[in-house]
Design a protein around this motif. Sequence first.
Motif, PDB file in Angstrom:
ATOM      1  N   ASN A 101       0.826  -1.214   0.000  1.00  0.00           N
ATOM      2  CA  ASN A 101       0.000   0.000   0.000  1.00  0.00           C
ATOM      3  C   ASN A 101       0.859   1.262   0.000  1.00  0.00           C
ATOM      4  OD1 ASN A 101      -2.548  -1.270  -0.026  1.00  0.00           O
ATOM      5  ND2 ASN A 101      -2.380  -1.671   2.159  1.00  0.00           N
ATOM      6  N   ASN A 102       1.982   1.196  -0.695  1.00  0.00           N
ATOM      7  CA  ASN A 102       2.933   2.308  -0.863  1.00  0.00           C
ATOM      8  C   ASN A 102       3.691   2.669   0.413  1.00  0.00           C
ATOM      9  OD1 ASN A 102       2.037   2.492  -3.530  1.00  0.00           O
ATOM     10  ND2 ASN A 102       0.498   4.010  -3.002  1.00  0.00           N
ATOM     11  N   ALA A 103       3.610   1.862   1.464  1.00  0.00           N
ATOM     12  CA  ALA A 103       4.336   2.148   2.700  1.00  0.00           C
ATOM     13  C   ALA A 103       5.798   1.690   2.623  1.00  0.00           C
ATOM     14  CB  ALA A 103       3.650   1.479   3.886  1.00  0.00           C
ATOM     15  N   LYS A 104       6.105   0.861   1.638  1.00  0.00           N
ATOM     16  CA  LYS A 104       7.469   0.381   1.419  1.00  0.00           C
ATOM     17  C   LYS A 104       7.855   0.721  -0.012  1.00  0.00           C
ATOM     18  CE  LYS A 104       6.686  -3.515   4.518  1.00  0.00           C
ATOM     19  NZ  LYS A 104       6.563  -4.995   4.597  1.00  0.00           N
ATOM     20  N   LEU A 105       9.017   1.330  -0.150  1.00  0.00           N
ATOM     21  CA  LEU A 105       9.503   1.728  -1.463  1.00  0.00           C
ATOM     22  C   LEU A 105      10.864   1.107  -1.717  1.00  0.00           C
ATOM     23  CD1 LEU A 105       8.555   5.504  -1.226  1.00  0.00           C
ATOM     24  CD2 LEU A 105       7.259   3.715  -2.387  1.00  0.00           C
ATOM     25  N   LYS A 106      11.114   0.820  -2.965  1.00  0.00           N
ATOM     26  CA  LYS A 106      12.402   0.319  -3.413  1.00  0.00           C
ATOM     27  C   LYS A 106      13.108   1.507  -4.064  1.00  0.00           C
ATOM     28  CE  LYS A 106      14.211  -3.294  -6.426  1.00  0.00           C
ATOM     29  NZ  LYS A 106      13.826  -4.389  -7.322  1.00  0.00           N
ATOM     30  N   VAL A 107      14.065   2.103  -3.349  1.00  0.00           N
ATOM     31  CA  VAL A 107      14.754   3.295  -3.835  1.00  0.00           C
ATOM     32  C   VAL A 107      16.069   2.897  -4.493  1.00  0.00           C
ATOM     33  CG1 VAL A 107      15.853   5.477  -3.174  1.00  0.00           C
ATOM     34  CG2 VAL A 107      13.698   4.776  -2.101  1.00  0.00           C
ATOM     35  N   SER A 108      16.264   3.362  -5.701  1.00  0.00           N
ATOM     36  CA  SER A 108      17.513   3.157  -6.432  1.00  0.00           C
ATOM     37  C   SER A 108      18.107   4.519  -6.731  1.00  0.00           C
ATOM     38  CB  SER A 108      17.259   2.417  -7.747  1.00  0.00           C
ATOM     39  OG  SER A 108      16.722   1.148  -7.510  1.00  0.00           O
ATOM     40  N   ILE A 109      19.351   4.703  -6.358  1.00  0.00           N
ATOM     41  CA  ILE A 109      20.073   5.949  -6.622  1.00  0.00           C
ATOM     42  C   ILE A 109      20.900   5.760  -7.882  1.00  0.00           C
ATOM     43  CG2 ILE A 109      21.804   7.567  -5.728  1.00  0.00           C
ATOM     44  CD1 ILE A 109      19.120   7.617  -4.202  1.00  0.00           C
ATOM     45  N   ASP A 110      20.889   6.760  -8.738  1.00  0.00           N
ATOM     46  CA  ASP A 110      21.643   6.712  -9.989  1.00  0.00           C
ATOM     47  C   ASP A 110      23.103   7.036  -9.716  1.00  0.00           C
ATOM     48  OD1 ASP A 110      19.168   6.342 -11.226  1.00  0.00           O
ATOM     49  OD2 ASP A 110      18.892   8.496 -11.495  1.00  0.00           O
ATOM     50  N   TYR A 126      13.206   1.506   1.861  1.00  0.00           N
ATOM     51  CA  TYR A 126      12.691   2.786   2.336  1.00  0.00           C
ATOM     52  C   TYR A 126      11.290   2.511   2.850  1.00  0.00           C
ATOM     53  CZ  TYR A 126      11.370   7.813   1.876  1.00  0.00           C
ATOM     54  OH  TYR A 126      10.953   9.112   2.081  1.00  0.00           O
ATOM     55  N   TRP A 127      11.188   2.340   4.164  1.00  0.00           N
ATOM     56  CA  TRP A 127       9.911   2.018   4.781  1.00  0.00           C
ATOM     57  C   TRP A 127       9.394   3.243   5.519  1.00  0.00           C
ATOM     58  CZ3 TRP A 127       9.548  -3.532   7.182  1.00  0.00           C
ATOM     59  CH2 TRP A 127       9.866  -4.476   6.203  1.00  0.00           C
ATOM     60  N   ILE A 128       8.148   3.595   5.287  1.00  0.00           N
ATOM     61  CA  ILE A 128       7.529   4.732   5.967  1.00  0.00           C
ATOM     62  C   ILE A 128       6.920   4.204   7.262  1.00  0.00           C
ATOM     63  CG2 ILE A 128       5.845   6.603   5.787  1.00  0.00           C
ATOM     64  CD1 ILE A 128       6.311   6.351   2.670  1.00  0.00           C
ATOM     65  N   LEU A 129       7.565   4.571   8.366  1.00  0.00           N
ATOM     66  CA  LEU A 129       7.257   4.005   9.677  1.00  0.00           C
ATOM     67  C   LEU A 129       6.176   4.771  10.417  1.00  0.00           C
ATOM     68  CD1 LEU A 129      11.011   3.583  10.631  1.00  0.00           C
ATOM     69  CD2 LEU A 129       9.506   1.821   9.675  1.00  0.00           C
ATOM     70  N   VAL A 140      11.150   7.579   8.392  1.00  0.00           N
ATOM     71  CA  VAL A 140      11.474   6.623   7.349  1.00  0.00           C
ATOM     72  C   VAL A 140      12.723   5.852   7.759  1.00  0.00           C
ATOM     73  CG1 VAL A 140      12.161   6.405   4.936  1.00  0.00           C
ATOM     74  CG2 VAL A 140      10.554   8.189   5.613  1.00  0.00           C
ATOM     75  N   GLY A 141      12.703   4.542   7.538  1.00  0.00           N
ATOM     76  CA  GLY A 141      13.875   3.747   7.872  1.00  0.00           C
ATOM     77  C   GLY A 141      13.993   2.525   6.996  1.00  0.00           C
ATOM     78  N   SER A 142      15.117   1.851   7.138  1.00  0.00           N
ATOM     79  CA  SER A 142      15.314   0.586   6.439  1.00  0.00           C
ATOM     80  C   SER A 142      14.862  -0.547   7.360  1.00  0.00           C
ATOM     81  CB  SER A 142      16.788   0.412   6.058  1.00  0.00           C
ATOM     82  OG  SER A 142      17.604   0.443   7.213  1.00  0.00           O
ATOM     83  N   PRO A 143      14.438  -1.652   6.784  1.00  0.00           N
ATOM     84  CA  PRO A 143      13.946  -2.753   7.607  1.00  0.00           C
ATOM     85  C   PRO A 143      15.023  -3.379   8.495  1.00  0.00           C
ATOM     86  CG  PRO A 143      14.029  -3.402   5.301  1.00  0.00           C
ATOM     87  CD  PRO A 143      14.316  -1.927   5.361  1.00  0.00           C
ATOM     88  N   ASN A 144      16.307  -3.227   8.126  1.00  0.00           N
ATOM     89  CA  ASN A 144      17.378  -3.764   8.966  1.00  0.00           C
ATOM     90  C   ASN A 144      17.797  -2.798  10.077  1.00  0.00           C
ATOM     91  OD1 ASN A 144      18.886  -1.801   7.664  1.00  0.00           O
ATOM     92  ND2 ASN A 144      20.217  -3.238   6.593  1.00  0.00           N
ATOM     93  N   ARG A 145      17.120  -1.654  10.160  1.00  0.00           N
ATOM     94  CA  ARG A 145      17.311  -0.637  11.202  1.00  0.00           C
ATOM     95  C   ARG A 145      18.690   0.047  11.152  1.00  0.00           C
ATOM     96  NH1 ARG A 145      14.205  -4.741  13.314  1.00  0.00           N
ATOM     97  NH2 ARG A 145      12.251  -4.105  14.278  1.00  0.00           N
TER      98      ARG A 145
END
Length: 185
Positions: A101-110, A126-129, A140-145
């Motif tokens: 539901n858009n709460a988790k994003l896969k961010v790729s930096i160029d 990129y998880w919206i906490l 916002v954080g990563s799932p591995n904290r």
Amino acid sequence: MRLLRPVAPALLLLGLSFFTACRALPEDPPATVESVDLNRYTGLWHELARLPVFFQKDNERATAEYVMNDAGNIDLVNTAIAPDGSQRSVTGTAVPVAGSNNAKLKVSIDNFFAQIFGSPPDYGNYWILKLESDYSIALVGSPNRKTLWLLAKTPEIPASKLQAYIAYAETLGYEVSELIINNGH
């Protein structure tokens, strides 16, 4: 070119370590918000607090600008701002993780590392906490904290609100004692 030879293995090892660390989803990942309206989430965000990251100096603050693209993803420009006002930016794309539901994003930096090591894992990085109902503040954080950002649409929020978000991050298992605070800068 000779100077790069001794550095290249170290950069490769650093990148490989980062990539490997991001691949495994922890057994107890943090909870995210239920859903996010990406159209409301777009705009200019100011970094108010963050855990230290290797790609940003401790004395820098940052902004992140998010714009919806035609594919329904978010194009982003992250800008680090040094105390002397000089800036450097990176661009990328955030793609919603299916079923989140858009709460988790896969961010790729160029950048160089992204081109070598590929994009982040399928569960997103990129998880919206936590998110204010008016979309003015986001945690916002990563799932591995390992990464955590407190973002706001304004450069400053009340100290009580800042502390409430930090306390919430601590309940999720993030190491808040290491936070770099930029609220009001």
